[in-house]
Design a protein around this motif. Structure first.
Motif, PDB file in Angstrom:
ATOM      1  N   GLY A  98       0.789  -1.225   0.000  1.00 31.53           N
ATOM      2  CA  GLY A  98       0.000   0.000   0.000  1.00 31.53           C
ATOM      3  C   GLY A  98       0.818   1.270   0.000  1.00 31.53           C
ATOM      4  N   GLY A  99       2.110   1.167  -0.258  1.00 26.86           N
ATOM      5  CA  GLY A  99       2.979   2.340  -0.275  1.00 26.86           C
ATOM      6  C   GLY A  99       3.654   2.545   1.071  1.00 26.86           C
ATOM      7  N   PRO A 100       4.602   3.450   1.123  1.00 29.67           N
ATOM      8  CA  PRO A 100       5.393   3.654   2.341  1.00 29.67           C
ATOM      9  C   PRO A 100       4.523   3.996   3.548  1.00 29.67           C
ATOM     10  N   ALA A 101       4.847   3.360   4.670  1.00 26.08           N
ATOM     11  CA  ALA A 101       4.159   3.650   5.929  1.00 26.08           C
ATOM     12  C   ALA A 101       4.724   4.925   6.526  1.00 26.08           C
ATOM     13  N   ALA A 102       3.894   5.659   7.255  1.00 22.75           N
ATOM     14  CA  ALA A 102       4.339   6.896   7.905  1.00 22.75           C
ATOM     15  C   ALA A 102       5.333   6.596   9.022  1.00 22.75           C
ATOM     16  N   THR A 103       5.169   5.450   9.672  1.00 25.44           N
ATOM     17  CA  THR A 103       6.081   5.029  10.736  1.00 25.44           C
ATOM     18  C   THR A 103       6.405   3.554  10.539  1.00 25.44           C
ATOM     19  N   GLU A 104       7.511   3.113  11.155  1.00 25.78           N
ATOM     20  CA  GLU A 104       7.859   1.698  11.093  1.00 25.78           C
ATOM     21  C   GLU A 104       6.820   0.873  11.829  1.00 25.78           C
ATOM     22  N   SER A 105       6.676  -0.370  11.418  1.00 19.64           N
ATOM     23  CA  SER A 105       5.789  -1.274  12.134  1.00 19.64           C
ATOM     24  C   SER A 105       6.340  -1.506  13.538  1.00 19.64           C
ATOM     25  N   ASP A 106       5.476  -1.900  14.455  1.00 22.25           N
ATOM     26  CA  ASP A 106       5.929  -2.220  15.820  1.00 22.25           C
ATOM     27  C   ASP A 106       6.980  -3.315  15.781  1.00 22.25           C
ATOM     28  N   TRP A 107       6.800  -4.273  14.882  1.00 19.44           N
ATOM     29  CA  TRP A 107       7.738  -5.382  14.758  1.00 19.44           C
ATOM     30  C   TRP A 107       9.121  -4.868  14.367  1.00 19.44           C
ATOM     31  N   ALA A 108       9.190  -3.978  13.380  1.00 14.04           N
ATOM     32  CA  ALA A 108      10.479  -3.445  12.920  1.00 14.04           C
ATOM     33  C   ALA A 108      11.078  -2.500  13.947  1.00 14.04           C
ATOM     34  N   ALA A 109      10.248  -1.673  14.575  1.00 20.99           N
ATOM     35  CA  ALA A 109      10.746  -0.690  15.534  1.00 20.99           C
ATOM     36  C   ALA A 109      11.364  -1.361  16.756  1.00 20.99           C
ATOM     37  N   GLY A 110      10.911  -2.557  17.093  1.00 20.88           N
ATOM     38  CA  GLY A 110      11.422  -3.261  18.262  1.00 20.88           C
ATOM     39  C   GLY A 110      12.712  -4.011  18.016  1.00 20.88           C
ATOM     40  N   ARG A 111      13.215  -3.985  16.810  1.00 17.99           N
ATOM     41  CA  ARG A 111      14.442  -4.709  16.480  1.00 17.99           C
ATOM     42  C   ARG A 111      15.630  -3.765  16.502  1.00 17.99           C
ATOM     43  N   THR A 112      16.801  -4.308  16.819  1.00 16.66           N
ATOM     44  CA  THR A 112      18.010  -3.490  16.831  1.00 16.66           C
ATOM     45  C   THR A 112      18.486  -3.247  15.403  1.00 16.66           C
ATOM     46  N   ARG A 113      19.319  -2.232  15.229  1.00 18.76           N
ATOM     47  CA  ARG A 113      19.821  -1.879  13.901  1.00 18.76           C
ATOM     48  C   ARG A 113      20.560  -3.048  13.245  1.00 18.76           C
ATOM     49  N   GLY A 114      21.264  -3.840  14.013  1.00 23.95           N
ATOM     50  CA  GLY A 114      21.998  -4.971  13.463  1.00 23.95           C
ATOM     51  C   GLY A 114      21.113  -6.107  12.979  1.00 23.95           C
ATOM     52  N   GLU A 115      19.833  -6.082  13.355  1.00 25.69           N
ATOM     53  CA  GLU A 115      18.922  -7.150  12.967  1.00 25.69           C
ATOM     54  C   GLU A 115      18.273  -6.928  11.609  1.00 25.69           C
ATOM     55  N   HIS A 116      18.428  -5.765  11.041  1.00 29.19           N
ATOM     56  CA  HIS A 116      17.855  -5.521   9.725  1.00 29.19           C
ATOM     57  C   HIS A 116      18.682  -4.483   8.991  1.00 29.19           C
ATOM     58  N   GLY A 117      18.358  -4.298   7.720  1.00 27.30           N
ATOM     59  CA  GLY A 117      19.065  -3.283   6.945  1.00 27.30           C
ATOM     60  C   GLY A 117      19.930  -3.831   5.833  1.00 27.30           C
ATOM     61  N   ARG A 118      20.028  -5.164   5.709  1.00 22.38           N
ATOM     62  CA  ARG A 118      20.863  -5.741   4.654  1.00 22.38           C
ATOM     63  C   ARG A 118      20.060  -6.440   3.563  1.00 22.38           C
ATOM     64  N   GLY A 119      18.739  -6.380   3.643  1.00 23.38           N
ATOM     65  CA  GLY A 119      17.890  -7.122   2.710  1.00 23.38           C
ATOM     66  C   GLY A 119      18.127  -6.784   1.258  1.00 23.38           C
ATOM     67  N   LEU A 120      18.236  -5.504   0.937  1.00 21.29           N
ATOM     68  CA  LEU A 120      18.427  -5.154  -0.470  1.00 21.29           C
ATOM     69  C   LEU A 120      19.841  -5.453  -0.951  1.00 21.29           C
ATOM     70  N   GLN A 121      20.797  -5.510  -0.054  1.00 17.77           N
ATOM     71  CA  GLN A 121      22.141  -5.958  -0.454  1.00 17.77           C
ATOM     72  C   GLN A 121      22.087  -7.439  -0.842  1.00 17.77           C
ATOM     73  N   ILE A 122      21.316  -8.209  -0.088  1.00 13.24           N
ATOM     74  CA  ILE A 122      21.140  -9.630  -0.412  1.00 13.24           C
ATOM     75  C   ILE A 122      20.442  -9.755  -1.765  1.00 13.24           C
ATOM     76  N   ILE A 123      19.367  -9.000  -1.948  1.00 11.40           N
ATOM     77  CA  ILE A 123      18.624  -9.039  -3.207  1.00 11.40           C
ATOM     78  C   ILE A 123      19.524  -8.647  -4.372  1.00 11.40           C
ATOM     79  N   ASP A 124      20.367  -7.650  -4.173  1.00 12.98           N
ATOM     80  CA  ASP A 124      21.269  -7.215  -5.236  1.00 12.98           C
ATOM     81  C   ASP A 124      22.202  -8.344  -5.673  1.00 12.98           C
ATOM     82  N   ARG A 125      22.641  -9.148  -4.738  1.00 14.37           N
ATOM     83  CA  ARG A 125      23.561 -10.245  -5.072  1.00 14.37           C
ATOM     84  C   ARG A 125      22.855 -11.442  -5.708  1.00 14.37           C
ATOM     85  N   LEU A 126      21.592 -11.653  -5.365  1.00 13.51           N
ATOM     86  CA  LEU A 126      20.877 -12.841  -5.833  1.00 13.51           C
ATOM     87  C   LEU A 126      20.161 -12.662  -7.163  1.00 13.51           C
ATOM     88  N   THR A 127      19.915 -11.431  -7.564  1.00 13.12           N
ATOM     89  CA  THR A 127      19.032 -11.205  -8.702  1.00 13.12           C
ATOM     90  C   THR A 127      19.759 -10.728  -9.951  1.00 13.12           C
TER      91      THR A 127
END
Length: 149
Positions: A98-127
């Motif tokens: 539905g397009g960009p959210a105004a705020t992060e989801s509760d699930w994402a906001a509760g995670r530390t910076r080291g737990e996310h942020g590399r997804g598109l780097q992975i996608i870049d290597r696989l695709t």
């Protein structure tokens, strides 16, 4: 075209292609469990298409990353579309949200910076190609994964 999820990762351009009608499309719950559901759906489709295990692993991880990004950073609704192109020997994945959210989801906001942020780097290597586009009322994040050498 830049990614709304990670502006420092440039999408890989796709070769010119004809508009595609998905072979299959599924609505997903906009919840953390959506990535697992999307993997199950994708695994079944790839088995029907007789995609080799190594290529299937790349498709499954790409689907998981795109759906997870949508749950973390976008508004509902959430849909997965899969198609394959016999000419390019690629699986095309689209995740519509539905397009960009105004705020992060509760699930994402509760995670530390080291737990996310590399997804598109992975996608870049696989695709072979990936990117996103905005359409009225939603965003589409897509990727093409090679399924044969």
């Amino acid at each position: 075209m830049t990614s709304t999820y990670a502006p420092n990762i440039s999408p890989r351009p796709a070769a010119a292609r004809r508009p595609r009608v998905p072979d299959r499309a599924w609505p997903l719950a906009h919840r953390p469990e959506a990535a697992g559901a999307a993997r199950e759906i994708t695994r079944a489709v790839l088995a029907q298409w007789r995609v080799a295990d190594e290529a299937a692993d790349s498709v499954l991880l790409t689907v998981s990353e795109l759906v997870t990004n949508a749950v973390e950073h976008a508004e509902p609704p959430l849909h997965l579309e899969l198609s394959r192109d016999p000419d390019t020997r690629r699986v095309h994945i689209e995740v519509r949200d539905g397009g960009p959210a105004a705020t992060e989801s509760d699930w994402a906001a509760g995670r530390t910076r080291g737990e996310h942020g590399r997804g598109l780097q992975i996608i870049d290597r696989l695709t072979a190609a990936h990117g996103d586009r905005a359409e009225p009322g939603h965003a589409i994040h897509w990727a093409d994964v090679a399924i044969a050498a």
